[in-house]
Design a protein around this motif. Sequence first.
Motif, PDB file in Angstrom:
ATOM      1  N   ARG B 336       0.673  -1.361   0.029  1.00 17.09           N
ATOM      2  CA  ARG B 336      -0.106  -0.019   0.021  1.00 17.09           C
ATOM      3  C   ARG B 336       0.823   1.122  -0.083  1.00 17.09           C
ATOM      4  NH1 ARG B 336      -5.107  -1.760   0.431  1.00 17.09           N
ATOM      5  NH2 ARG B 336      -5.492  -3.477   1.430  1.00 17.09           N
ATOM      6  N   ASN B 457      -1.104   0.219  -5.079  1.00 21.49           N
ATOM      7  CA  ASN B 457      -1.541   0.405  -3.509  1.00 21.49           C
ATOM      8  C   ASN B 457      -2.140  -0.775  -2.887  1.00 21.49           C
ATOM      9  OD1 ASN B 457      -1.608   2.586  -1.561  1.00 21.49           O
ATOM     10  ND2 ASN B 457      -3.867   2.555  -1.699  1.00 21.49           N
ATOM     11  N   LEU B 458      -1.677  -1.919  -3.525  1.00 21.46           N
ATOM     12  CA  LEU B 458      -2.195  -2.976  -2.838  1.00 21.46           C
ATOM     13  C   LEU B 458      -1.145  -3.773  -1.760  1.00 21.46           C
ATOM     14  CD1 LEU B 458      -3.327  -5.228  -6.081  1.00 21.46           C
ATOM     15  CD2 LEU B 458      -4.591  -3.540  -4.440  1.00 21.46           C
ATOM     16  N   SER B 459      -1.685  -4.562  -1.015  1.00 22.42           N
ATOM     17  CA  SER B 459      -0.784  -5.289   0.038  1.00 22.42           C
ATOM     18  C   SER B 459       0.203  -6.273  -0.915  1.00 22.42           C
ATOM     19  CB  SER B 459      -1.611  -6.060   1.001  1.00 22.42           C
ATOM     20  OG  SER B 459      -2.324  -7.152   0.423  1.00 22.42           O
ATOM     21  N   SER B 461       0.607  -9.437  -0.434  1.00 26.11           N
ATOM     22  CA  SER B 461      -0.119 -10.752  -0.640  1.00 26.11           C
ATOM     23  C   SER B 461      -1.149 -10.631  -2.032  1.00 26.11           C
ATOM     24  CB  SER B 461      -0.965 -11.279   0.561  1.00 26.11           C
ATOM     25  OG  SER B 461      -1.684 -10.036   1.018  1.00 26.11           O
ATOM     26  N   ALA B 462      -1.666  -9.334  -1.914  1.00 28.59           N
ATOM     27  CA  ALA B 462      -2.841  -8.894  -3.069  1.00 28.59           C
ATOM     28  C   ALA B 462      -1.842  -8.800  -4.328  1.00 28.59           C
ATOM     29  CB  ALA B 462      -3.404  -7.607  -2.904  1.00 28.59           C
TER      30      ALA B 462
END
Lengths: 386, 468
Positions: B336, B457-459, B461-462
């Motif tokens: 993120r 802006n993803l984590s 794992s995403a």
Amino acid sequence: MALLSLAVAHDRKISSVINPGCPQCSDNTTLVYVKCEGASDTIHQIWDFTRGIPTVIFAVAGLNSTLTITWVLEDPKTFELSEAPSYSFAVALDKLYEYNDLDDNGHYDPKLPHHIYDLDHLTWHRNESNITDKEAMVRLYANLYNENTADFGTIWIKLDLLPYKDYAAELPHLIHTANSTLFDVSLANLSRSCGYNASRYALRLLLASTDAASQTMHLTVRKSLDDEHTPGVFEVIEIKTPALYDEEVGGYLQFRPVGYVQPERGVASSTVAHFSYFNRTNLASNSTLKRFYDEYAKAKLLVQTMVVSFGEGGDGYYAQHNYTAWSFAAGYGLPPAESVSWFVVLVLSLGLGVPVMMTSLCVAFAMVRRRGQPASRIRFDNEDDD
Amino acid sequence: MAWWISSQSKVSFNAVIVVPDIMENPESSERTGAEPPASCFHPATKAHRFIGLVLMCFLCFGSYFCYDTPGALADNFKSDSHLNTSQFALLYSIYSWPNVILCFVGGYLVDRCFGVRLGTIIYMTIVFIGAVVFAFGVYINAYWLMILGRFIFGIGGESLQVAVNNYVVVWFKGKELNMVFGLQLSISRFGSTVNFWIMESVYQWVATYYAGYERLGMALFIASLTCLGSLICALILGWMDLRAEKALRQPEVQIKQDQPFHLKDILKFKSVFWLQAVICVAYYLAIFPFIALGKLFFERKFDFLPQEANTVNSMVYFLSAALSPFFGILIDKTGRNVTWIILSIVTTIGSHSLLAFTFVNPYVGVISLGISYSLLASGLWPLVAMVVPEHQMGTAYGICQAVQNLGLAVTIIFAGIIVDNYGYFMLELFFLGCLFVSLIAAVLIYILDSASEGVLNLSPSARESLAK
């Protein structure tokens, strides 16, 4: 009281004249009378250089009051106001100190070796003047002489009254109002005394007000967030007469603790102005102040002095530049305060407003879109599963 | 192939060293035929590499120390050398001018012309000469010579960091590399911090023997000794590297920048990259000129003594040195990046607002500024690697550094003019304006990334699941 404060905040109609009632006066005699008519009162200002000591007198009286000065040759003998002033105060520059700053910190200390030069023998020459209904300004100079009557330098003084509230054109850009006068003093090419290797110069200010002699002037150091008009200087120093301090109607001196060591004023040519505590004194018998206040305030007059010195450690003393200048504003009523400029408000509103508006629009757009496609972002579901 | 994000320079901080697969750890299997280590000083031992690590850490100490000597003695430059703020600011600005170009060619010269050993020694010598010329300029109060000294210093300073990064890669490619990069950066930053801590005392000590601008010059001569120390480190390290090369029969590794600068790549960059470049410039403008001009601000607005002003001014570097590794881990774990960037810009705006609009103890504002800055650096620079294809990475980081140097070079002069004519309050307002621009850029990145369902802006794992 509120009405009075409101009244003094208004602009005033000014009319000024040099040496009123003295057609025989030469250019070497300067007494400026400025009448500042407001909505509810009139401020009579007298800028006197006739007896050597530069003196500015404020006398507040009724709307239709008038001031008459009687002269004997080029000497103003009496000052007659058509009605007794409700309040009066004055500031004069009566002495120049030369001190050998062995501590090299710029502070004047009476324990240091020093000479005192009385300014009552000075002859002031009018160099420039602008007397109109929009401004009253005079610029004068006087040569200094030591005990051997040798010329050892020049003092320049400029007095300026602009009858509206604004920042002065020249550094330190003090605020002037219709109720105040800007007082600018420069010490040019002063040669040091024999035996002094660390000469600095200090000015003694004499302050008088029609307050009880048992009271005292009040000095406050006010911090300002905004140093826009005097870069790098956040302090504003205000000296208030007891009447102003207690009742919010009286006289004040306002200045920044900064002096300049070159005629071209700037951050690099700035130096520190130091100020002393107040000392009580009496008016000299031959002074203009004595003549003026003997008429109106024999019983009730507060007279105090304060010394302002210049310089900071390691700056090479006065001799480094052979020049020191300093300014203050003297006025009646509440001292003016700085206000946040429209530019600051604009930058802050745009800077914060635009990102907030963009984010709001984006959130609104996303919500609308998500309502149409509820399962478009499955990645976050995966993330949670992890 | 791995991208190692490290803090590279005083102004750009994070550059990328490309580690080709041919790069080998000295302890790896490629050292066929090497004798077993005879003593702890044998080039193959960990002790040998540890000594190398210490030397590498102190290679940039001198240049970081001397970079900020004007800032630590700002009031003395005014009182002794009679510089106004605009002239003073030019001392910083002139450092950045050569690096608008040199960030493209400095690394290339090390790779193709000098080699790591000679390159490091050459750049360190230039840095030392620059520091001495600057000190001499101050000592004789010749402003043009001061500027020349800072210019020479700038030529060496940025390129030196590239060379040192190459050393780190040559010696530590493997598990220790990230840690070594982090440690090397922290010690370098510590150089700036120590400068702010001790230069006032050095000046006061020199002042007992000298007066006027001569005492300032002498203090700077003493400061330049740190560069001499770093030069000695470079010479010893060069000797150790040569010895290691012979002992391990490993030819001097030429780090091949297989992602060189290609101007035509510029046309292919996405708008998100350019928005990152805007943040690279606009955000850092609110940090470095502030530190350069900060001492007098703390003295005048908050009535701090010179040493106190230097201590509070050093907090940004100190926190950066201390916190960067932790924030690196935080960003690695949480992803993120854009959210972190927006958060750090907002807290930086809060920090500057505290300093501009209140008389709250400046430690509060500066500490939150230091924390925000460290967080932003950790979040921003990896982002470049996410939006630019690997083969354009060299160009991308080169552009970021160049525009940042250009921005700083121009803006520090501008900041000096603002202080001289409009004061520190307006300077703070200018910094806030820069931060607002970077906030708008960050919000735009967020919007563009969300709209295109990007990964920024993803984590982690995403991102991984999306990659599958």
